[in-house]
Motif scaffolding. Structure first.
Motif, short mmCIF file in Angstrom:
data_model
loop_
_atom_site.label_atom_id
_atom_site.label_comp_id
_atom_site.label_asym_id
_atom_site.label_seq_id
_atom_site.Cartn_x
_atom_site.Cartn_y
_atom_site.Cartn_z
N LEU A 1 0.83 -1.20 0.00
CA LEU A 1 0.00 0.00 0.00
C LEU A 1 0.87 1.26 0.00
CD1 LEU A 1 -2.81 -1.01 2.52
CD2 LEU A 1 -2.99 -0.86 0.04
N ARG A 2 1.95 1.22 0.73
CA ARG A 2 2.86 2.36 0.73
C ARG A 2 3.44 2.57 -0.67
NH1 ARG A 2 8.08 1.83 4.47
NH2 ARG A 2 8.36 0.08 3.03
N ALA A 3 3.87 1.49 -1.31
CA ALA A 3 4.43 1.60 -2.65
C ALA A 3 3.38 2.04 -3.66
CB ALA A 3 5.04 0.26 -3.07
N ALA A 4 2.12 1.70 -3.41
CA ALA A 4 1.04 2.06 -4.33
C ALA A 4 0.62 3.52 -4.20
CB ALA A 4 -0.17 1.16 -4.11
N GLY A 5 1.20 4.24 -3.23
CA GLY A 5 0.92 5.67 -3.13
C GLY A 5 0.15 6.09 -1.90
N MET A 6 0.13 5.27 -0.84
CA MET A 6 -0.55 5.68 0.38
C MET A 6 0.02 7.01 0.87
SD MET A 6 -0.77 3.81 4.12
CE MET A 6 -1.47 2.29 3.51
N PRO A 7 -0.83 7.99 1.12
CA PRO A 7 -0.32 9.32 1.51
C PRO A 7 0.44 9.28 2.84
CG PRO A 7 -2.63 9.42 0.87
CD PRO A 7 -2.29 7.98 0.98
N SER A 8 1.39 10.18 2.97
CA SER A 8 2.17 10.27 4.21
C SER A 8 1.27 10.58 5.40
CB SER A 8 3.26 11.32 4.07
OG SER A 8 2.70 12.59 3.78
N SER A 9 0.18 11.32 5.17
CA SER A 9 -0.72 11.65 6.27
C SER A 9 -1.35 10.41 6.88
CB SER A 9 -1.81 12.60 5.78
OG SER A 9 -2.53 12.04 4.69
N VAL A 10 -1.64 9.38 6.04
CA VAL A 10 -2.19 8.12 6.54
C VAL A 10 -1.09 7.31 7.22
CG1 VAL A 10 -3.39 6.00 5.94
CG2 VAL A 10 -3.97 8.13 4.77
N LEU A 11 0.10 7.27 6.61
CA LEU A 11 1.22 6.55 7.20
C LEU A 11 1.59 7.15 8.56
CD1 LEU A 11 3.41 6.20 3.99
CD2 LEU A 11 2.37 4.31 5.26
N ASP A 12 1.46 8.45 8.70
CA ASP A 12 1.75 9.10 9.99
C ASP A 12 0.69 8.77 11.03
OD1 ASP A 12 3.96 10.25 8.83
OD2 ASP A 12 3.03 12.22 8.56
N ALA A 13 -0.56 8.64 10.61
CA ALA A 13 -1.67 8.50 11.54
C ALA A 13 -1.81 7.10 12.12
CB ALA A 13 -2.97 8.90 10.85
N TYR A 14 -1.25 6.10 11.45
CA TYR A 14 -1.49 4.72 11.87
C TYR A 14 -0.22 3.86 11.81
CZ TYR A 14 -6.38 5.93 11.00
OH TYR A 14 -7.61 6.54 11.00
N ASP A 15 -0.17 2.88 12.68
CA ASP A 15 0.67 1.71 12.42
C ASP A 15 -0.15 0.84 11.47
OD1 ASP A 15 2.44 2.69 14.28
OD2 ASP A 15 1.83 1.31 15.87
N ILE A 16 0.35 0.63 10.27
CA ILE A 16 -0.37 -0.18 9.28
C ILE A 16 -0.06 -1.65 9.55
CG2 ILE A 16 -0.89 -0.50 6.85
CD1 ILE A 16 -1.35 2.36 7.87
N ILE A 17 -1.10 -2.43 9.80
CA ILE A 17 -0.95 -3.82 10.21
C ILE A 17 -1.40 -4.75 9.08
CG2 ILE A 17 -1.55 -5.57 11.92
CD1 ILE A 17 0.00 -3.19 13.07
N GLY A 18 -0.54 -5.68 8.73
CA GLY A 18 -0.90 -6.72 7.78
C GLY A 18 -0.93 -8.07 8.50
N PHE A 19 -1.60 -9.03 7.92
CA PHE A 19 -1.57 -10.38 8.50
C PHE A 19 -1.97 -11.40 7.44
CE2 PHE A 19 -5.90 -9.03 8.96
CZ PHE A 19 -6.69 -10.17 8.96
#
Length: 515
Positions: free
Chosen positions: A104-122
Motif C-alpha cells: 500500500l505504501r508503494a502504491a501511493g498511500m499518503p504520508s498523512s495516513v502513514l503518519d496517523a497509523y501503524d499499518i498492520i498486515g496479516f
C-alpha cells in the motif's frame, strides 16, 4: 451426503456504540508485549517488522488447540500524529496479507495516513505463514476456483464430478482436522486478538474485495472495537456465497463496455472492431469459435475467464487485446503472468475453505443447472460460468455456526468506496451491503471501471474521500458520487515510483483473484 440446512441468522447482540475517540499512542506501547522482529525475506521491506501470535483454533473452546497467525507492522514514525492501528486485508478470500502494508505504501498511500497509523498486515488463518491448509491440489487442479462456462446441463454434471474429487482431497488432506475452522467469522475474531495483543482499545481497518466482507463481519461482531472502517470494492452482505458467485456475471457485463470502447478506439492496432458494438460481437464470435475447439489447447471457457480476469485493471487491456488478436488468427492465448510471490495452489485451497465453510451451499446438481440456464440468458457473456457448480456442493464439513448476518447495529463509522463498473464486486452487491449496514455507513461511488478504488484508481475524488476519512474522520453526510476523472492523481511520481506502484498493485490484485 445429506447435510442439514443451517439458519443464516447470526447470533449477534452487539449494542450501538458512539464514534471512537482518539487513543494516545503511548497507550498501546505500554500495554503491548508483542515482540517484533525481521520479516521473512520475500516479505521484507524497509520499516516492516513481523511477529507471530497464537490464537484459538476453535473460539468455542478458547483454551484448546491454538494455531499461528503471522502479523506485520509498518509503524508510524510521527508519534504526535499517530492515531492507532489500521488492519488491512487484500481479499481473495485466501490472499496473504503480510506484505500488504508495504504494498500500500508503494502504491501511493499518503504520508498523512502513514503518519496517523501503524499499518498492520496479516496472513489470515489457513494461508501463508499463518497455519496453512491444503487440498493437495495437483498442477492441473491449481488453475481456477471460478467455474468454467457451462454450455449445457451435461457440462454442469461433468463439472460436478471434477469438484467432488477436489472436495474429497480437501477432506482427506493432512490439514483436514482444522478444515471446519477456517471461516470469515474466525478470521474476524483473530483480528480482535491482534488488537488485544497490540494493546489497542480500537482498530481501524481497510479491506478491499473480499476484504470488504471481512471488515463488515468484524464490524458486526465487534462494533464497539471499531474506529474508522473503509470497505473498498464491496461484496454483497453474504460475501462470496452462491449469490456472490453469480454476481461475477453481472460484473463482467458492467465492465466489458469499457474494454469494448478502448479496443474500438484502437482498431488500427488490434483489428477487433471499429465500434464497441463490433468489439462485443467479436467476443461472441471468438467464444463460439473456441467452443468448437478450432484453436488447439484453448477452449471457450478459458477464453471467457481469461477475459474476465483482464477486466480487473485497464492496464491489462493491451495484453487482452493482443490475446484476442492472436486467437482471431488462430494463435495461442497466453495468460498474464501471476505475481511471483503468490502460491496459487495454496490460495485456491484457502479460498475454498473460507467460501465453503462460511455458507451451506446447495448440494443438488439440478440447482446449479437451473441457475446456469437462467443466467445464460440474463448475462450471456459470463452467466453460465458464474452460476456453475462449486466444490462447496460436496464440502466434507457442515458450517460450524450460522453465517454472520451483516446488520446496522453499531457506530456510524464505516465508509464504502465503489467503482460503478467493477467486474468482481459489482455495484449491485455493494448496494445490498449498503442497505444491510444502514446508517452505519456512507457510500462513495466512483465513475470508473476496474477492481479497487483507493490507490487502485486515479480518481482524485474517490481517493481523497478515503484519505479525509482516515486522517480527519470526515465522511460525507450522505452517499455521494464522484465524476469520471483521468487527471492523473499520481502523475507527480517518478518513472521508478510509478513502476513500483504498478508492481505493488499487481501483487495486491493477484491475491484478490480466484484464479
Amino acid at each position: 451426503m445429506n447435510r442439514s440446512v443451517l439458519s443464516r441468522i447470526g447470533t449477534l447482540t452487539a449494542a450501538a456504540a458512539t464514534l471512537a475517540v482518539l487513543v494516545p499512542a503511548t497507550a498501546s506501547a505500554a500495554a503491548s508485549s508483542v515482540q517484533w522482529g525481521p520479516c521473512p525475506e520475500d516479505v521484507a521491506a524497509p520499516g516492516l517488522t513481523c511477529t507471530t501470535l497464537k490464537v484459538p483454533l476453535d473460539y468455542r473452546n478458547p483454551g484448546g488447540k491454538t494455531i499461528d497467525v503471522a502479523v506485520s507492522k509498518l509503524a508510524s514514525t510521527k508519534p504526535a500524529k499517530r492515531r492507532g492501528i489500521m488492519l488491512t486485508n487484500p481479499g481473495g478470500p485466501g490472499g496473504p496479507g503480510l506484505s500488504m502494508p508495504a504494498e500500500l505504501r508503494a502504491a501511493g498511500m499518503p504520508s498523512s495516513v502513514l503518519d496517523a497509523y501503524d499499518i498492520i498486515g496479516f496472513d489470515p488463518r489457513g494461508i501463508g505463514r499463518s497455519t496453512p491448509v491444503t487440498c493437495d491440489l495437483k498442477p492441473e487442479q491449481a488453475v481456477n476456483n471460478v467455474p468454467p462456462y457451462a454450455r449445457d446441463a451435461a457440462a454442469v454434471a461433468e463439472r460436478a464430478k471434477t469438484v467432488a474429487v477436489v472436495a474429497k482431497q480437501c477432506g482427506e488432506s493432512k490439514t483436514a482436522a482444522i478444515l471446519p475452522y477456517i471461516t470469515s467469522a474466525n478470521t474476524a475474531r483473530d483480528m480482535d486478538r491482534i488488537r488485544e495483543a497490540l494493546g489497542e482499545k480500537k482498530l481501524s481497518y481497510y479491506g478491499v474485495s473480499y476484504g470488504s466482507y471481512l471488515g463488515a463481519v468484524y464490524s458486526t461482531l465487534f462494533p464497539q472495537n471499531t474506529d474508522r472502517v473503509v470497505l473498498d470494492s464491496v461484496t454483497g452482505p453474504g460475501g462470496l456465497d452462491p449469490a456472490g458467485s453469480r454476481r461475477l456475471a453481472e460484473g463482467f457485463q458492467d465492465r466489458f463496455p469499457d474494454f469494448a470502447k478502448w479496443a474500438a478506439e484502437r482498431h488500427a492496432s488490434y483489428g477487433l472492431g471499429r465500434t464497441p458494438r463490433q468489439v462485443t460481437a467479436k467476443f461472441y464470435e471468438l467464444a463460439a469459435k473456441l467452443d468448437t475447439g478450432v484453436v488447439p489447447g484453448v477452449d471457450g471457457a478459458a477464453f471467457r475467464v481469461g477475459t474476465f480476469g483482464s477486466l480487473y485493471s485497464t492496464r491489462s487491456f493491451p495484453v487482452l487485446a493482443q490475446q484476442w488478436q492472436a486467437l482471431d488468427g488462430e494463435g495461442v492465448m497466453k495468460q498474464t503472468a501471476q505475481a511471483q510471490q503468490v502460491d496459487v495452489a495454496q490460495i485456491l485451497a484457502a479460498q475454498l475453505h473460507v467460501v465453503c465453510n462460511d455458507v451451506n451451499w446447495p448440494e443438488k446438481v439440478e440447482t446449479y443447472q437451473r441457475s446456469v440456464e437462467k443466467d445464460r440468458v440474463k448475462y450471456p457473456m459470463f452467466g453460465a460460468a458464474a452460476a456453475n457448480i462449486w466444490t462447496c456442493a460436496y464440502w466434507p464439513s457442515e458450517p460450524i455456526e450460522p453465517q454472520v448476518r451483516i446488520g446496522d447495529r453499531g457506530p456510524s463509522n464505516i465508509l464504502m468506496v465503489q467503482n460503478l463498473r467493477d467486474p468482481a464486486t459489482p455495484l449491485g452487491g455493494a448496494k445490498e451491503m449498503r442497505r444491510a449496514l444502514g446508517d452505519r455507513t456512507r457510500m462513495v461511488s466512483v465513475d470508473d471501471g476496474g477492481h479497487g478504488v483507493w490507490l487502485g484508481s486515479e480518481n482524485a475524488c474517490g481517493n481523497n474521500a478515503v484519505n479525509r476519512f482516515l486522517v480527519e474522520g470526515k465522511r460525507p453526510a450522505h452517499d455521494t458520487a464522484c465524476a469520471a476523472d483521468r487527471g492523473g492523481l499520481f502523475a507527480s511520481m517518478t518513472p521508478e515510483q510509478r513502476q513500483e506502484r504498478e508492481k505493488a498493485l499487481d501483487e495486491v490484485r493477484s491475491k484478490q483473484r480466484m484464479f
